[in-house]
Design an enzyme around this catalytic site. Structure first.
Site, PDB file in Angstrom:
ATOM      1  N   ASP A 257     -33.554  -5.033 -19.025  1.00  0.00           N
ATOM      2  CA  ASP A 257     -33.045  -5.950 -20.057  1.00  0.00           C
ATOM      3  C   ASP A 257     -31.967  -5.282 -20.903  1.00  0.00           C
ATOM      4  OD1 ASP A 257     -35.157  -7.493 -19.073  1.00  0.00           O
ATOM      5  OD2 ASP A 257     -36.489  -6.994 -20.738  1.00  0.00           O
ATOM      6  N   PHE A 258     -31.085  -4.505 -20.278  1.00  0.00           N
ATOM      7  CA  PHE A 258     -30.273  -3.621 -21.107  1.00  0.00           C
ATOM      8  C   PHE A 258     -29.056  -4.266 -21.756  1.00  0.00           C
ATOM      9  CE2 PHE A 258     -28.815  -2.591 -16.765  1.00  0.00           C
ATOM     10  CZ  PHE A 258     -27.435  -2.481 -16.879  1.00  0.00           C
TER      11      PHE A 258
END
Length: 528
Positions: A257-258
């Protein structure tokens, strides 16, 4: 703001009118601006034939969680100027936060921090509008790296209250190395590296991966040029429905989920690198929780790369939909852990009725290691510990247009028959250009009234020609007591307090008249 509340927004007389965008989350009531029904996150045109106060009223029942109000004038705004201070071992200030604290700024008189290359071990919060971080090496061959090591354990008690595990466990909303607060409209950075060392330099063993934000933007009109954002889980957090973020080139690195959040963010020619982490063979490039009125995350001509450590069985996806949830019941156990029951995939979760995760990839290069399913649903654990889908599929807006492989060959949608949630389309060059123009206009980057005109991409300091000729000013107070290479623990006295609320009001002057640009921004003190 509870129902019955009226907020008066000052606006200045200006040719061409203006637009007002109210940002936040509605919980039941109706919003009226100047007597007209409006929705949050949408620009509304108002008349500016006189200087006046425009009423914003909350009517009916319920409340508005207000995060900001932005006014964009079509014409008549004064030309921007800037003033420059230096930061570094031999600069006017030895720490970035000291320079921010000692100098005023606005969008019409910007503060440029000219930062000497090196490591700056400090946790920074920007609260003032019109701030620029500029690498003093305009080639950016020598790095300016801002780094700290804070994280979120996501540990909760039986009542769901966040329980910090140590002084560095601040929760996802507060753990960022650099936070651009809601009042810091118009922030920009040139050739800067934002890094969270947690899981990158320290705590790198298998099983230790956890949210640790490198850069958290909560403001509108954020511009990042040739900058690097380094972390593992939750690297770049773009917050604020209706806020606009432009990432021009540069590099973003992470694992899970960067790139995530609910702002409208446009990434042009950026490399997104899926880094390796011990014991992990899966990852997600994005996790948007876009509001229904938002465009979400748009990646245009970007390059998605994957670390060699991932094998051919790796489960790497373009993203998953955060908070676009179906209805379920969450049960929390005595140790603080939780599980879900009664999942109803046909009903939208009542806590997230306005969330509709949106991510678009356009004309981008895709690593061959990305799964053929392309996207993932969001899952939670049930009582047996099994992962179950909790996504409300109908509200997810995932799209991929004209993707190509590492050789430049266009991917054929016919080869991807089991795409999860999203769509995959092949476009020709003219269609790509049309889609790009459509997305930019919807994002609020353009020449129309109320839109933020994007930079032309030139380097350096193209966004404001005054950056390179700004007048140097002398410091008004001592510039801190630690060198840029000092240990972060030794600099605890310079770290800003990030409280539960920030209210910022910015007043901008226009020629011969007192302007009105009121920004009201409230930060919610809650953990992700």
């Amino acid at each position: 703001m509870n129902a019955g509340t009226i907020l008066y927004i000052p606006v200045a007389q200006a040719e061409g009118g203006a637009t007002v965008t109210v940002k936040g989350q509605l919980y039941g009531p109706t919003l009226k601006l100047d007597g007209t029904d409006i929705t949050t996150g949408t620009a509304v045109t108002i008349a500016t034939d006189s200087t006046r106060y425009v009423p914003l009223s909350v009517e009916g029942t319920g409340s508005l969680y207000l995060t900001g109000i932005a006014i964009d004038y079509a014409a008549g705004s004064p030309a921007a100027t800037s003033h420059t201070v230096t930061v570094g071992p031999n600069g006017q200030y030895r720490t970035i936060q000291a320079a921010l604290d000692a100098n005023d700024s606005s969008e019409t008189d910007r503060l440029v921090l000219k930062i000497t290359p090196g490591d700056y071990r400090e946790k920074i919060t920007v609260t003032k509008p019109g701030v620029t971080f500029a690498n003093a090496d305009v080639t950016a061959k020598r790095a300016v790296t801002i780094r700290a090591s804070y994280y979120s354990s996501n540990t909760f008690d039986a009542d769901g209250k966040f329980v910090p595990q140590d002084e560095f466990d601040l929760g996802t909303n507060k753990c960022a190395t650099v936070t651009i607060g809601a009042g810091a409209t118009g922030f920009s950075a040139y050739g800067i590296t934002f890094q969270n060392d947690y899981n990158v330099v320290d705590h790198t063993a298998a099983g230790e991966q956890t949210p640790a934000v490198a850069l958290n933007t909560q403001a509108d009109k954020v511009y990042l040029k040739n900058s690097r954002i380094i972390g593992r889980q939750d690297t770049l957090y773009v917050q604020g429905a209706g806020n606009r973020v432009y990432v021009d080139g540069g590099y973003i690195e992470g694992t899970v989920d960067f790139v995530f959040g609910d702002a409208n963010a446009y990434f042009a020619g950026t490399e997104l690198h899926m880094a390796a982490f011990a014991g992990k063979n899966n990852g997600y490039f994005t996790a948007a929780n876009t509001k229904k009125s938002g465009v979400g995350l748009v990646f245009d001509r970007c390059n998605l790369t994957v670390a060699a450590a991932y094998d051919d069985d790796a489960k790497l996806s373009l993203g998953r939909p955060w908070q676009t949830f179906a209805q379920y019941t969450q049960v929390r156990k005595g140790d603080g852990s939780s599980y879900v029951t009664g999942v109803d995939l046909g009903t939208k979760n009542s806590a997230y009725t306005d969330t509709s995760s949106a991510v678009t990839y356009l004309d981008s290069t895709m690593s061959s290691k990305i799964t053929k399913n392309r996207w993932n649903v969001w899952t939670s654990k049930n009582q047996s510990g099994k992962s179950v889908d909790v996504t409300f599929h109908d509200d997810v807006r995932f799209a991929e247009y004209a993707s190509h492989d590492e050789t430049g060959a266009l991917l054929d949608p016919a080869d991807y028959k089991n795409v999860v949630l999203g769509s995959m389309s092949a476009l020709d060059e003219a269609q790509v250009q049309a889609k790009r123009a459509e997305l930019l206009a919807a994002l609020g980057f353009g020449s129309a009234a109320g839109q933020w005109v994007v930079p032309d991409g030139a380097w350096p300091f193209a966004y404001d020609p005054n950056y390179s000729t700004g007048t140097d000013v002398q410091p008004t107070q001592p510039g801190g007591n630690a060198s840029p290479n000092a240990d972060s623990a030794a600099k605890a006295d310079t770290m800003p307090e990030t409280g539960s609320a920030i209210i910022a009001v910015v007043v901008v002057a226009v020629p011969l008249l007192v302007a009105g640009l009121a920004l009201v921004a409230v930060r919610r003190n809650r953990q992700q």
